[in-house]
Design an enzyme around this catalytic site. Structure first.
Site, PDB file in Angstrom:
ATOM      1  N   PRO A   1       0.941  -1.307   0.073  1.00 35.20           N
ATOM      2  CA  PRO A   1       0.117   0.080   0.216  1.00 35.20           C
ATOM      3  C   PRO A   1       0.929   1.247  -0.025  1.00 35.20           C
ATOM      4  O   PRO A   1       1.946   1.534   0.574  1.00 35.20           O
ATOM      5  CB  PRO A   1      -0.672  -0.124   1.218  1.00 35.20           C
ATOM      6  CG  PRO A   1       0.075  -0.933   2.155  1.00 35.20           C
ATOM      7  CD  PRO A   1       0.888  -1.844   1.354  1.00 35.20           C
ATOM      8  N   GLY A   2       0.359   2.260  -0.784  1.00 34.14           N
ATOM      9  CA  GLY A   2       1.103   3.603  -0.715  1.00 34.14           C
ATOM     10  C   GLY A   2       0.100   4.513  -0.071  1.00 34.14           C
ATOM     11  O   GLY A   2       0.124   4.940   0.932  1.00 34.14           O
TER      12      GLY A   2
ATOM     13  N   CYS B   1       1.764  30.377 -13.933  1.00 33.18           N
ATOM     14  CA  CYS B   1       1.233  31.111 -15.438  1.00 33.18           C
ATOM     15  C   CYS B   1       0.564  30.262 -16.191  1.00 33.18           C
ATOM     16  O   CYS B   1       1.175  29.578 -17.464  1.00 33.18           O
ATOM     17  CB  CYS B   1       2.271  31.976 -15.934  1.00 33.18           C
ATOM     18  SG  CYS B   1       2.425  33.213 -14.777  1.00 33.18           S
ATOM     19  N   GLU B   2      -0.244  29.671 -15.940  1.00 28.48           N
ATOM     20  CA  GLU B   2      -0.833  28.439 -16.557  1.00 28.48           C
ATOM     21  C   GLU B   2      -2.283  28.237 -15.526  1.00 28.48           C
ATOM     22  O   GLU B   2      -2.274  28.460 -14.517  1.00 28.48           O
ATOM     23  CB  GLU B   2      -0.016  27.315 -16.763  1.00 28.48           C
ATOM     24  CG  GLU B   2      -0.449  26.426 -18.272  1.00 28.48           C
ATOM     25  CD  GLU B   2       0.619  25.219 -18.090  1.00 28.48           C
ATOM     26  OE1 GLU B   2       0.224  24.137 -18.224  1.00 28.48           O
ATOM     27  OE2 GLU B   2       1.997  25.477 -18.193  1.00 28.48           O
TER      28      GLU B   2
ATOM     29  N   TYR C   1       1.320  10.902  -3.345  1.00 24.89           N
ATOM     30  CA  TYR C   1       1.410  11.547  -4.438  1.00 24.89           C
ATOM     31  C   TYR C   1       1.305  12.862  -4.550  1.00 24.89           C
ATOM     32  O   TYR C   1       0.780  13.517  -5.522  1.00 24.89           O
ATOM     33  CB  TYR C   1       0.629  10.786  -5.478  1.00 24.89           C
ATOM     34  CG  TYR C   1       0.573   9.190  -5.531  1.00 24.89           C
ATOM     35  CD1 TYR C   1       1.659   8.607  -5.918  1.00 24.89           C
ATOM     36  CD2 TYR C   1      -0.236   8.501  -4.802  1.00 24.89           C
ATOM     37  CE1 TYR C   1       1.796   7.137  -6.006  1.00 24.89           C
ATOM     38  CE2 TYR C   1      -0.294   7.177  -4.510  1.00 24.89           C
ATOM     39  CZ  TYR C   1       0.812   6.447  -5.148  1.00 24.89           C
ATOM     40  OH  TYR C   1       0.783   5.100  -5.038  1.00 24.89           O
TER      41      TYR C   1
HETATM   42  C1  LIG Z   1       1.989   2.484  -6.994  1.00 25.47           C
HETATM   43  C2  LIG Z   1       1.919   1.320  -6.852  1.00 25.47           C
HETATM   44  C3  LIG Z   1       1.554   0.734  -5.471  1.00 25.47           C
HETATM   45  C4  LIG Z   1       0.771   1.832  -4.684  1.00 25.47           C
HETATM   46  O1  LIG Z   1      -0.513   2.091  -5.136  1.00 25.47           O
HETATM   47  P1  LIG Z   1      -1.519   2.968  -3.986  1.00 25.47           P
HETATM   48  O2  LIG Z   1      -2.936   2.972  -4.790  1.00 25.47           O
HETATM   49  O3  LIG Z   1      -0.866   4.095  -3.587  1.00 25.47           O
HETATM   50  O4  LIG Z   1      -1.616   2.099  -2.788  1.00 25.47           O
HETATM   51  C5  LIG Z   1       1.353  -0.476  -5.273  1.00 25.47           C
HETATM   52  N1  LIG Z   1       2.085  -1.427  -5.965  1.00 25.47           N
HETATM   53  C6  LIG Z   1       2.729  -1.125  -7.118  1.00 25.47           C
HETATM   54  C7  LIG Z   1       3.369  -1.930  -8.201  1.00 25.47           C
HETATM   55  C8  LIG Z   1       2.433   0.449  -7.403  1.00 25.47           C
HETATM   56  O5  LIG Z   1       3.260   0.704  -8.725  1.00 25.47           O
END
Ligand SMILES: *Cc1c(COP(=O)(O)O)cnc(C)c1O
Length: 408
Positions: free
Chosen positions: A260-261, A328-329, A356
């Site tokens: 997870p990110g 400036c966009e 992100y």
């Molecule tokens: C970006 C990515 C994630 C994380 O995705 P999230 O939606 O931020 O949890 C996990 N695995 C891979 C391979 C990714 O490229």
């Protein structure tokens, strides 16, 4: 963290910055671990592309996390933060063989998502264990830019290419120690995820030396009240039952991995910026902030929603604003938002700014990237200073053409 804590950090700093609440990262990590507590070998590999500050990495390491990386540089940052190579998985897409070789030399787990690469790698390094990234062709919600499991996605080895994959593995004698999927960025429906998991289990049966199955990520977090989020607890319950049954059938206890990110860091992040001015046109009231898509590009890039509040005067009468930047966009953060009345100098806070956001920041318009602060147990640690003018000039060469003209 509460608004008063955020405001005092903002005022002490005086300019645009990111603040991350360590306790939120921790509670999300624990929520995931608890949901899967029946799994003996649960591996949470934080997808560091979401937020890659090295102190965020050391914090996640202290919680027990591994790392999911997508570039050699991310692997190197992970090592710098003290992760042992065996806790790092490298899941690249479209990188050079040289880059993969460099990661092999470091000793991180390689995850391959292309048959040509798999064959070349197997011929070079039959002894190096490899995970394969499968594309189960399942749409896990969201739009086609963020659902990477569908048929025309550039990610993963198609399930229709499994016979070919098996031939390559047999011919090269390579060792497949994991199977992986990462279906997309928004799991709205657990049944869809479980369906993709079944596909992965089916593929896993073809390999007899597996150590882990990696279910990727795509956990959805709420961006505003009433938003659907992935029910991690329900997923934990249902997937764990299936995973135990699979391991029994497979004949061995495997590790279950996630990467997870967003789930770990999105809600922990706050982006705070002062208001430079209010501009009233015939149709709209613009709140112009001291930032732009150079600092936070998601609204302009993906149409992402970030809740915006007036941190300085949260109690004021609500009015409609379009919150825009200084680039400036066109750089709109939010259109026609109801926000407590804003005056010049107020600080606005943008929610869900952990994932992100900073990691996509740039120097566009020759602006500095902002500072990052980690709030940990009541102390604000500056974990990245704002850039300065030297940073902008670094690596540039100043050619003096006037002088050349005179010499000629
Ligand atoms: C970006 C990515 C994630 C994380 O995705 P999230 O939606 O931020 O949890 C996990 N695995 C891979 C391979 C990714 O490229």
């Amino acid at each position: 963290m509460n608004n008063q804590e955020l405001l005092s950090i903002a005022e002490a700093h005086g300019s645009t910055l990111y603040v991350y609440d360590a306790s939120k990262i921790k509670s999300q990590y624990q929520r995931l671990s608890t949901a899967f507590s029946s799994i003996k070998q649960l591996k949470v590999n934080y997808a560091m592309k979401a937020l890659s500050n090295v102190s965020i990495l050391t914090y996640l390491k202290s919680l027990g996390s591994g790392l999911d990386t997508v570039s050699l540089q991310e692997v190197q940052l992970g090592l710098h933060a003290g992760f042992p190579p065996e806790r790092i998985i490298f899941t690249p897409n479209g990188v050079s063989m040289d880059e993969i070789e460099a990661v092999v030399a470091i000793g991180a787990q390689i995850n391959i998502d292309n048959l040509a690469t798999l064959e070349e790698f197997g011929n070079r390094h039959p002894e190096v264990p490899v995970c394969i990234r499968i594309n189960p062709h399942v749409m896990a919600g969201g739009n086609s830019n963020i659902s990477v499991g569908h048929i025309d996605s550039k990610f993963g080895i198609s399930i229709h290419q499994i016979p070919h994959t098996l031939r390559i593995v047999k011919n090269t004698g390579m060792n497949i120690n994991g199977v992986h999927m990462h279906t997309g960025s928004d799991i709205l429906d657990i049944e869809v995820f479980l369906h993709a998991a079944e596909i992965l289990f089916d593929i896993a049966k073809h390999f007899d030396a597996l150590e882990f199955i990696d279910f990727g990520s795509g956990f959805k977090v709420p961006y505003k009240s009433g938003d659907i989020e992935t029910d991690i607890e329900e997923l934990g319950e249902k997937l764990s039952v299936r995973f135990h049954a699979f391991c029994k059938e497979y004949g061995r206890e495997l590790a279950l991995a996630f990467e997870p990110g967003k789930f770990l860091v999105s809600e922990a992040g706050y982006f705070i910026t002062p208001v430079n001015g209010i501009k009233q046109t015939t149709s709209t009231v613009f709140a112009q902030v001291d930032s732009g898509f150079n600092h936070l590009i998601r609204p302009m890039l993906y149409g992402s929603y970030h809740e915006i509040e007036n941190l300085s005067k949260p109690e004021g009468k609500k009015r409609f604003y379009s919150v825009v930047g200084y680039i400036c966009e066109t750089d709109t953060f939010g259109n026609n938002r109801q926000i407590a009345e804003i005056s010049e100098g107020d600080y606005l806070v943008f929610k869900n700014a952990g994932a992100y956001c900073f990691s996509m920041a740039s120097n566009y318009n020759s602006r500095f990237r902002p500072a990052e602060v980690l709030w940990h147990e009541g102390t604000a640690h500056v974990i990245r200073s704002q850039e300065n003018f030297e940073d902008l000039l670094q690596n540039q060469t100043l050619l003096d053409f006037d002088k050349k003209a005179i010499e000629a």
